[in-house]
Design a protein around this motif. Sequence first.
Motif, PDB file in Angstrom:
ATOM      1  N   UNK A 592       0.353  -1.291  -0.046  1.00 17.08           N
ATOM      2  CA  UNK A 592      -0.069  -0.297   0.008  1.00 17.08           C
ATOM      3  C   UNK A 592       1.200   1.294   0.320  1.00 17.08           C
ATOM      4  N   UNK A 593       1.980   1.603   0.796  1.00 18.44           N
ATOM      5  CA  UNK A 593       2.629   2.348   0.952  1.00 18.44           C
ATOM      6  C   UNK A 593       3.551   2.855  -0.371  1.00 18.44           C
ATOM      7  N   UNK A 594       3.457   1.530  -1.220  1.00 18.21           N
ATOM      8  CA  UNK A 594       4.525   1.437  -2.772  1.00 18.21           C
ATOM      9  C   UNK A 594       3.518   2.633  -3.710  1.00 18.21           C
ATOM     10  N   UNK A 595       2.641   1.927  -4.202  1.00 20.00           N
ATOM     11  CA  UNK A 595       0.788   2.820  -4.074  1.00 20.00           C
ATOM     12  C   UNK A 595       0.807   3.981  -4.157  1.00 20.00           C
ATOM     13  N   UNK A 596       1.051   4.297  -2.637  1.00 17.81           N
ATOM     14  CA  UNK A 596       0.895   6.011  -2.715  1.00 17.81           C
ATOM     15  C   UNK A 596       2.184   7.249  -3.253  1.00 17.81           C
ATOM     16  N   UNK A 597       3.084   6.181  -3.120  1.00 14.51           N
ATOM     17  CA  UNK A 597       4.740   6.641  -3.192  1.00 14.51           C
ATOM     18  C   UNK A 597       4.384   7.253  -4.865  1.00 14.51           C
ATOM     19  N   UNK A 598       4.038   6.103  -5.905  1.00 22.07           N
ATOM     20  CA  UNK A 598       3.699   6.503  -6.821  1.00 22.07           C
ATOM     21  C   UNK A 598       2.884   7.379  -7.749  1.00 22.07           C
ATOM     22  N   UNK A 599       1.413   7.506  -6.579  1.00 23.29           N
ATOM     23  CA  UNK A 599       0.156   7.891  -7.125  1.00 23.29           C
ATOM     24  C   UNK A 599       0.188   9.608  -7.506  1.00 23.29           C
ATOM     25  N   UNK A 600      -0.516  10.019  -8.213  1.00 23.96           N
ATOM     26  CA  UNK A 600      -1.022  11.596  -8.560  1.00 23.96           C
ATOM     27  C   UNK A 600      -1.316  12.427  -7.961  1.00 23.96           C
ATOM     28  N   UNK A 601      -2.496  11.607  -7.072  1.00 24.38           N
ATOM     29  CA  UNK A 601      -4.162  12.186  -7.095  1.00 24.38           C
ATOM     30  C   UNK A 601      -4.609  10.906  -6.123  1.00 24.38           C
ATOM     31  N   UNK A 613      -7.302   7.722   7.842  1.00 24.47           N
ATOM     32  CA  UNK A 613      -5.260   7.584   8.189  1.00 24.47           C
ATOM     33  C   UNK A 613      -4.418   6.795   6.882  1.00 24.47           C
ATOM     34  N   UNK A 614      -5.650   6.560   5.699  1.00 25.83           N
ATOM     35  CA  UNK A 614      -4.496   6.352   4.323  1.00 25.83           C
ATOM     36  C   UNK A 614      -4.098   7.512   4.131  1.00 25.83           C
ATOM     37  N   UNK A 615      -5.047   8.441   4.016  1.00 27.18           N
ATOM     38  CA  UNK A 615      -4.820  10.074   3.259  1.00 27.18           C
ATOM     39  C   UNK A 615      -3.847  10.369   4.348  1.00 27.18           C
ATOM     40  N   UNK A 616      -3.480   9.967   5.563  1.00 29.14           N
ATOM     41  CA  UNK A 616      -2.233  10.474   6.042  1.00 29.14           C
ATOM     42  C   UNK A 616      -1.200  10.094   5.598  1.00 29.14           C
ATOM     43  N   UNK A 617      -0.994   8.985   5.411  1.00 24.41           N
ATOM     44  CA  UNK A 617      -0.199   7.866   4.744  1.00 24.41           C
ATOM     45  C   UNK A 617       0.135   7.950   3.475  1.00 24.41           C
ATOM     46  N   UNK A 618      -0.550   9.155   2.558  1.00 24.00           N
ATOM     47  CA  UNK A 618      -0.556   9.360   1.543  1.00 24.00           C
ATOM     48  C   UNK A 618       0.273  10.678   1.453  1.00 24.00           C
ATOM     49  N   UNK A 619      -0.508  11.403   2.400  1.00 24.02           N
ATOM     50  CA  UNK A 619       0.717  12.714   2.456  1.00 24.02           C
ATOM     51  C   UNK A 619       2.040  12.340   2.841  1.00 24.02           C
ATOM     52  N   UNK A 620       2.153  11.778   3.656  1.00 29.43           N
ATOM     53  CA  UNK A 620       3.629  11.612   4.093  1.00 29.43           C
ATOM     54  C   UNK A 620       4.402  11.033   3.068  1.00 29.43           C
ATOM     55  N   UNK A 621       4.207   9.679   2.466  1.00 26.03           N
ATOM     56  CA  UNK A 621       4.709   9.171   1.827  1.00 26.03           C
ATOM     57  C   UNK A 621       5.383   9.228   0.441  1.00 26.03           C
ATOM     58  N   UNK A 622       4.034  11.014  -0.461  1.00 26.28           N
ATOM     59  CA  UNK A 622       4.590  10.797  -1.437  1.00 26.28           C
ATOM     60  C   UNK A 622       4.605  12.407  -1.554  1.00 26.28           C
ATOM     61  N   UNK A 623       5.672  12.320  -2.570  1.00 23.12           N
ATOM     62  CA  UNK A 623       7.020  13.939  -3.321  1.00 23.12           C
ATOM     63  C   UNK A 623       5.674  14.681  -3.685  1.00 23.12           C
ATOM     64  N   UNK A 624       4.502  14.716  -3.639  1.00 23.33           N
ATOM     65  CA  UNK A 624       3.601  15.892  -4.255  1.00 23.33           C
ATOM     66  C   UNK A 624       2.217  15.321  -3.825  1.00 23.33           C
ATOM     67  N   UNK A 625       1.642  15.360  -2.926  1.00 23.59           N
ATOM     68  CA  UNK A 625       0.959  14.870  -2.298  1.00 23.59           C
ATOM     69  C   UNK A 625      -0.390  15.956  -3.158  1.00 23.59           C
TER      70      UNK A 625
END
Length: 1015
Positions: A592-601, A613-625
Motif C-alpha cells: 500500500x505504501x508503494x502505491x501511495x508513493x507512485x500516485x499523483x492524486x 489514516x490512509x490519507x495521512x499515509x499518502x501525504x507523508x509518503x508522496x513527493x507531491x501529494x
Amino acid sequence: MSTECSVVFNVTVRTSLSQIVGVVGNQPELGSWNEKKACILKTEPASFPKWVTENPIIFQRGTKLEFKFVIIENGKTIWEELPQNRKYRCRYWKVALTAEWNNYEGREFIEKRFKSSVCLNQEVLSKVTRTRMSDQFDPFDQANDDSEDSVEGFDSFAREIAGKNDSESSESDNEKKKPIVEINKDSDFQSLYQQYNENPKFRQLKNFNQNDILYEVNEDPLIGISDEDSLLISTFYLPIVVIKKEDGQYEKRNFQHSFSLHLLFGAQQFNRTWFGLPIVLNEKGEKINDTSESLKAYLKQHGFVPIYVDSDCLEYFNQEFCTKLYQPIMNNDVSITKLAALEYSEHMQECFKKMNDSFFQEIKPYINQSSIALIADYRLLYLSQLFVSHKFTRLPIVIFYNRLFPHFDNLKLIPFYSEITNSFLQANVICFSNYDTANEFLTIMKDIYQIEYHSFKGNLAFHYYGREIYVKLQNPGIEIKACGDYRFDGKFKRNLLENEIRIVGVDTYGHQSGVELKFRHLLKFIKETDIIQKNPHIKFIQIQLKAFEDNDVQIQRSQLINQIQQINQILYPNNEDYFIKLIEEDMDSKQRFEEFSKANLYFQCRYSGRHDFYLLEYIHLNPMPIALISDSSCFHRGCHSISTFNVFSHKDFKEKFYDLLDKILKKSYQFTQVHKIQVEKDQQIIRQNQTSQWIENIFIDAKKAASMLKFAQISVRNKDGQQIKVAHNMKFQNLDIQQVARAYQQAIKGIIILEFESIVNDQYVIDYKPHHFLQQSPHMKGNEEVIVIRQVQQDILQALKELSKTNKVYVISSGLYNELQSNFNGQNVNLFAENGFLYRSELNQWNALFNIDYQCLSQVKKVFNQYATKTEGAVVEVKESSICWQLKNQEEYAQQLIQDLVENVQTIVDRYSTFQLIVKSNCVEVCPKNLNKGMILELIMQKEHLQNGKLDFALVVARGIENEDVFSHFKVITQSRKYFTENANHFSVSQGLVPSYANYYLNSQIDLIQLLKAM
C-alpha cells in the motif's frame, strides 16, 4: 524556600522599524515610572509582533507591581491608553505575564517546582519544571490577593474562619465607624440578618456552584510515564493477522486496518498489553478457528492476549446486532427503510454484554495500580461499566470513539441506549476525532444528564458526580515508524511511464465505505466530460482491503465489480486497456505504501466522518501529494493541501475533480509552487502529531484525572439500575442511624434542620385561589395562577411533631410559603420559605426577613412576560422575593433567545443594588443578593446560641446539589466550634451517595424516616 520571583513581560504590539517597546512601572527594575529608564523588550522576525524581556526580572515574593507598556521612537514615548495601571502581585518562582497592547486583560504562564513525582527520583525532579497556564486573570484582583497560589477554594476559607478568634477582626477604620446592630437573646431574625450583612466579622461563603465539589490535589504533581505504567488496549480484533503454516508454526502480518497498524506502532514504546479477537488464516488465506495454547503462547510473546467467544454468539453479534442495528446507528447513518430496529430482541443486549464480559475476564488479571485502560472500539463500550461494577474504581479509563456520534433520536432506537451513554461517563478521558462529533456527544449529555461542559486548559471537560472528565479533540495521526523506509525519498522509485498519471483510492468492504458512491460519481463524470477519454494515460488504482468482521462482502463486491466493468467498457469497448484497476489480493502495508508513493492524486469518498489514516499515509509518503476527499472526513480541516467536495453533490465533485486533473496535466507552475508550501506544512503537522504522541497525551491526561482524585473516596452508586462512579470526601460515610439516635437522646440542647426537598414525596394538591404574603405588591398583582403544593410524608410529619416538643425543628425551603403553611399548619415547627426571605415566627406569624424594592421585580416581570408569550415552552414563576423565567424547550433557537433576554434584563437589574441576575442552562432568575439557605442556617445557629447557649447536638439533612450551600456553611460553623460545646455531636447528612460537603449520607427517604422514628 526561595523568596525571589522571576518575571518575564510579554506584549503583542505592531510597531514600525524605528520603534522599540518597553515596560515602565513602580519598581526600580521597571524605571520607577521614568520612561527614560524603561526596561526594553526584544523581538525577532520569527516572533514579531511579540515583544519580550531579554532576561527575567527578579522581584521579592509579595512585591505588588504596577506597570504599563510603552512604545519609544526617537526619544518620544507613547503610553498605553488604559483606564488604570496594570497590576500584579509576585508570588510564583517563575512567571511570564502576557498581554496585548491597550488590552487590559492578560494571562500568566507559571512554572512551579514539584515535591513528588510518579516517575522521577527526587534528585532528577529537583531540576525539572513544568509549565502551567492559568485562566484569564484580572491584574487588579491578583494584585490584592494574598493567598499562596491565588486560588480561592472552600477549604482555605474554612481554615481561615476556624482559626480566627472574635478579637481577630480585619475591619478597616471606615468599617469600624459603622453602627453595629446590638443583638441579644431577644433579637429576631431581621436584626440578625442586618448584622450578618453589615458586620464584617460575619463573613459568608459565595453561593454554591456544582463545580466546587471536585476532589483535587493541592499541589500539581509532575505527571509522566514511568516503567511501571502499563497500557491495556482493547479493540474488537487484534491488530495483526496470524498465518498458521502446515507444520503448525505461526507467523504474523500487520493488520490492514490503518488505525490498528499505527496504534500498534505508536504503542510499542509503552509497556502495553493488547486484547482482541484473533484473526488466524491458513497458508491459502482462509480464515480458520484456532484456540490452541500454542497460539496463545505465540501471541503473548508479542504482547497480545486473544479473546475467544462462542462462535454462535459472535455470528449473531456481527450479523444480527452490529450490521443491522448497532453499526448504522453508531455511525449516525440511519435509514428507516433498512433499519432492523423492529427486529430487536432481548438476546441482543445479552449478547452485547456477554461479548464485553469475555474481554473483561481476560483483562482483569492484568489490572494493577499502574494500569490504564484504552477502549478503542465502539463495540466494547460496556467494558467501562464492568470495570466500575467490579470495584476497579480507580482504574483510569480512556475511550476513543473514531466515528460520528449518533443524534439523540437515532441513539434512542437502541433500547438500552442509556447503558451506552452511561459507559462514557465512567471514563476519565473521552477522545473524539473532530469537534462536530464531540459537540454531538456533549449535546446528548446535556439533554439526558443536564451536564454543562466547560473549557479547561485547552480541553473540553465536564463534571459528573465529583469527577472531571476530559473531552479530547486531538486526532491520532499516523506513526512514522509504521511507514518504515517507504517514503518517496527512500526505498521506492516511481517506475512508471513518463507521462502516466495515477489516481489511487483505498477502501474496505463494509458499511459506509463510500466506495459505491465514489464510482457512481466517476461514471457520471466520464459521461459528462472527455478529459479522461483524451488522456488514456490516466489510470485509477482502487485498493480494496479485507474487512474480516463484515459478513455481506460478496454482495458489495459484486456491485463494485459491475460498476468498474461498466466504466472500463465505456472507455475501452474492446477491452484493449483499462481505466480502473481493482486490487483485491491480500495487500500488506508495504504494498500500500508503494502505491501511495507512485500516485499523483488520492481520491476518497467516505461519508461516515471517520478519521482517514490512509490519507495521512499518502501525504507523508508522496513527493507531491494531491488529494480530493469528501468534506465529511475528519482530518481535512487541519490540512492545507487537501481539496474537498460535497459527497452528495455531483456538480461540486465534477468541478473539483476536473480542475485538479487539468492542473496535473498542465503541470501548472503556480499550482505546484503554492501547493508545495502547503504540502510541507501538512507533512510537518503529520510529523508533530504522531500516534505515539497522541497515546502519551491521553496517557498523561488519564493519570492526571486519576491524581486529581487523590484525596477522594471513589464509591459505586446504583441509580436506576446503572452503576455510577462517585467521587466524594474521604470521611463521607453511610449514616449510622442508631448512633445518631443515641446521641440525640443524650443531648440537652439539640437542633434539627431539614431542607424541604428531603422530606416531600410525589403527592401534591392544587391551590386554585392561593393567598400571597405580599398580595398588594406591584409584581404580585394579577398573579391568579394556581399553585401546586407538594406533600410531606405523613410518617415524617408525625415524627417531626413529636421531636418539636423537646427540641427546635427548622424546615428551610426554596418554594412558596404556601407549601410550608399547608403541610405544617398547627405544628410547632419553625419554617423558612423562599430561601429564608419569609419565615414563620414562634407566634405562628409570617414575616419578611428584610425589605426589598419591588419595582425591580415589576419591571423584570413585564420583560419576562413578553418573552414568554413568543417562546413555546416558557413559563414565568413569580414569588414574593424573586421572579424566574424558565424554559422547558431546549431547542437551539430558544437558547439564543435566553441570551437576548439576559441582555435586556441585565440593564434593569444593574439599577438595583440589592438584586442579582442568575442565568442557568434553562432559566433566568432575578432574586435578592446575599440570600441562600446556608446563610439562613447560620442565622438559626446564632439565634439558638443567643437564646440557649452552646448546642450539644445538631442534625442537618438536605437533598440535591442546589442545596449544597447548607453543608458548606455548616462545615465552616462546625470547624469554628463557636456555637457548639466541646463534646457536641453534629451530623450533616445528604440524601443519596453524591459529591457533597456533608459528612454522612442516607440512601433514600426511607432511611430518613427510620432515623426520625429512632430519635
